[in-house]
Design an enzyme around this catalytic site. Structure first.
Site, PDB file in Angstrom:
ATOM      1  N   ARG A   1      27.877   2.214  -2.573  1.00 28.75           N
ATOM      2  CA  ARG A   1      28.674   1.824  -3.714  1.00 28.75           C
ATOM      3  C   ARG A   1      30.052   1.546  -3.140  1.00 28.75           C
ATOM      4  O   ARG A   1      30.157   0.928  -2.096  1.00 28.75           O
ATOM      5  CB  ARG A   1      28.639   2.912  -4.803  1.00 28.75           C
ATOM      6  CG  ARG A   1      28.806   2.340  -6.206  1.00 28.75           C
ATOM      7  CD  ARG A   1      28.762   3.408  -7.296  1.00 28.75           C
ATOM      8  NE  ARG A   1      29.976   4.215  -7.329  1.00 28.75           N
ATOM      9  CZ  ARG A   1      30.246   5.092  -8.286  1.00 28.75           C
ATOM     10  NH1 ARG A   1      29.396   5.279  -9.273  1.00 28.75           N
ATOM     11  NH2 ARG A   1      31.364   5.799  -8.265  1.00 28.75           N
TER      12      ARG A   1
ATOM     13  N   LYS B   1      35.810  10.681 -18.023  1.00 32.89           N
ATOM     14  CA  LYS B   1      35.212   9.426 -18.518  1.00 32.89           C
ATOM     15  C   LYS B   1      34.035   9.661 -19.466  1.00 32.89           C
ATOM     16  O   LYS B   1      33.808   8.877 -20.371  1.00 32.89           O
ATOM     17  CB  LYS B   1      34.762   8.564 -17.341  1.00 32.89           C
ATOM     18  CG  LYS B   1      33.620   9.151 -16.539  1.00 32.89           C
ATOM     19  CD  LYS B   1      33.326   8.327 -15.297  1.00 32.89           C
ATOM     20  CE  LYS B   1      32.169   8.910 -14.529  1.00 32.89           C
ATOM     21  NZ  LYS B   1      32.173   8.515 -13.123  1.00 32.89           N
TER      22      LYS B   1
HETATM   23  C1  LIG Z   1      32.051   9.633 -12.407  1.00 29.40           C
HETATM   24  C2  LIG Z   1      32.653   9.890 -11.082  1.00 29.40           C
HETATM   25  C3  LIG Z   1      32.825  11.212 -10.636  1.00 29.40           C
HETATM   26  C4  LIG Z   1      32.365  12.412 -11.426  1.00 29.40           C
HETATM   27  O1  LIG Z   1      30.995  12.534 -11.345  1.00 29.40           O
HETATM   28  P1  LIG Z   1      30.215  13.798 -11.958  1.00 29.40           P
HETATM   29  O2  LIG Z   1      28.854  13.658 -11.449  1.00 29.40           O
HETATM   30  O3  LIG Z   1      30.324  13.698 -13.433  1.00 29.40           O
HETATM   31  O4  LIG Z   1      30.882  15.021 -11.421  1.00 29.40           O
HETATM   32  C5  LIG Z   1      33.440  11.390  -9.408  1.00 29.40           C
HETATM   33  N1  LIG Z   1      33.852  10.345  -8.663  1.00 29.40           N
HETATM   34  C6  LIG Z   1      33.695   9.073  -9.059  1.00 29.40           C
HETATM   35  C7  LIG Z   1      34.182   7.979  -8.180  1.00 29.40           C
HETATM   36  C8  LIG Z   1      33.072   8.807 -10.281  1.00 29.40           C
HETATM   37  O5  LIG Z   1      32.921   7.527 -10.674  1.00 29.40           O
END
Ligand SMILES: *Cc1c(COP(=O)(O)O)cnc(C)c1O
Length: 352
Positions: A129, A36
């Protein structure tokens, strides 16, 4: 050459991925490579795959759509929107879920499309969350899911350190493992979190049955998010933003006149009087980057602030290195990269 320009080094990304992947495989953890941050640009996704990634994850279905030609398991890592269910079934193989009603919609659409959709049930372990609170109701949900013809329960997951900044812990991972052991599954995916869970893993504090993590930041910047330390043998300079100088002058360090409030209604922070200083104004702004997550490559350059369209720096020494129309380079971190990627004003260039 036109600016602002974001240089993306695919070799660094691939090497980081290989390094983090080999660390994780020592602990039996399979990585879902999160895309993302860079809007799932296919060239960067290819660097993930070349580095050994076997599963991809994105929070936006629009991004997964771009990856439809990659023959690899794709996870939607944001709980699905009911308005997007059709695309969720079309473009993802797995989704993270926390609402039975949504899961039922997924099942109906999966029947329509003659597909089996896998789900991971998210458990909220305190970050407040997404996720179910674990109680008797959770058991009922699991029961209901087992009746759905086109939904396959794939496992459980949790997400921490993103909203309330609750840290992962051995106890929380034990709870997740125990919840997974209650599921009617032989080998559930147990997805222990994001880049904030890496430190716990490296400290040997993760139960061996945790077998999955969803990683973005650590692959791109070699950074774990618990103490924000950099992992050894990784590099943080895969993304370099080049911005052009449009004004370069010696000016006072103190503003003059009556001080008002900024666009958030806050008083601007106090400025220290250093006398006259060399100030460069760059043709890049808050629309294109985030000054709190970027650092100038030249230690003689200090960021003073930014508005929508300008970034203002102090050039402390060696001013002769800079001229009007010249470039100042910045190493980008997470949010800055996200904005630079999304900004249509920033030109992207792959280097390797
Ligand atoms: C963005 C996201 C991740 C990845 O997070 P990082 O800190 O970039 O490794 C993992 N799980 C969910 C649900 C996320 O939204």
């Amino acid at each position: 050459m036109s600016y602002p320009l974001l240089e993306i080094n695919l070799d660094i990304i691939k090497e980081n991925v290989m390094e983090v992947n080999s660390l994780c495989s020592n602990y039996g953890i399979d990585i879902t490579g999160v895309t993302k941050v860079f809007s799932a640009y296919p060239s960067i996704v290819q660097a993930y795959i070349d580095g050994g990634i076997k599963r991809l994850g994105d929070s936006r279905i629009e991004n997964l759509k771009k990856l439809k030609d990659f023959d690899i398991e794709k996870w939607l890592i944001r709980v699905p929107s009911i308005s997007q269910i059709k695309d969720v079934i079309l473009y993802s193989d797995v989704s993270l879920n926390s609402e039975l009603e949504t899961i039922i919609c997924l099942n109906n659409e999966a029947i329509n499309q003659n597909k089996i959709h896998k789900i991971i049930l998210m458990v909220d372990l305190g970050d407040l969350r997404e996720g179910f609170i674990y109680n008797e109701k959770f058991q009922l949900v699991v029961n209901e899911i087992s009746k759905l013809s086109n939904i396959l329960l794939y496992g459980v997951g949790t997400n921490l350190t993103c909203f309330s900044f609750i840290l992962p812990s051995k106890e929380k991972m034990e709870i997740l493992k125990n919840i997974a052991s209650e599921l009617p599954l032989k080998n559930p995916v147990i997805s222990g979190g994001n880049s904030a869970t890496l430190k716990l893993m490296l400290d040997g504090e993760i139960p061996s049955s945790i077998n999955s993590m969803r990683l973005g930041e650590s692959l791109l910047f070699g950074k774990e998010r618990c103490t924000y330390s950099f992992l050894s043998s990784t590099r943080a300079d895969a993304f370099i933003l080049n911005a052009e100088i449009v004004e370069l002058k010696e000016k006072p360090s103190l503003p003059w006149g009556e001080i008002g409030v900024d666009s958030y209604g806050n008083l601007p922070k106090k400025v220290v009087d250093k006398g006259p200083i060399y100030r460069a104004i760059l043709a890049i702004g808050k629309q294109d980057c985030d000054i709190e997550t970027m650092i100038p490559l030249d230690p003689n350059v200090e960021i003073l602030g930014a508005s929508s369209d300008y970034l203002i720096v102090h050039i402390k020494n060696n001013c002769e290195n800079y001229h009007l129309g010249g470039i100042i380079k910045f190493q980008l971190g997470y949010f800055s990269l996200m904005r630079a990627i999304m900004s249509e004003y920033v030109i992207k260039k792959y280097i390797s």
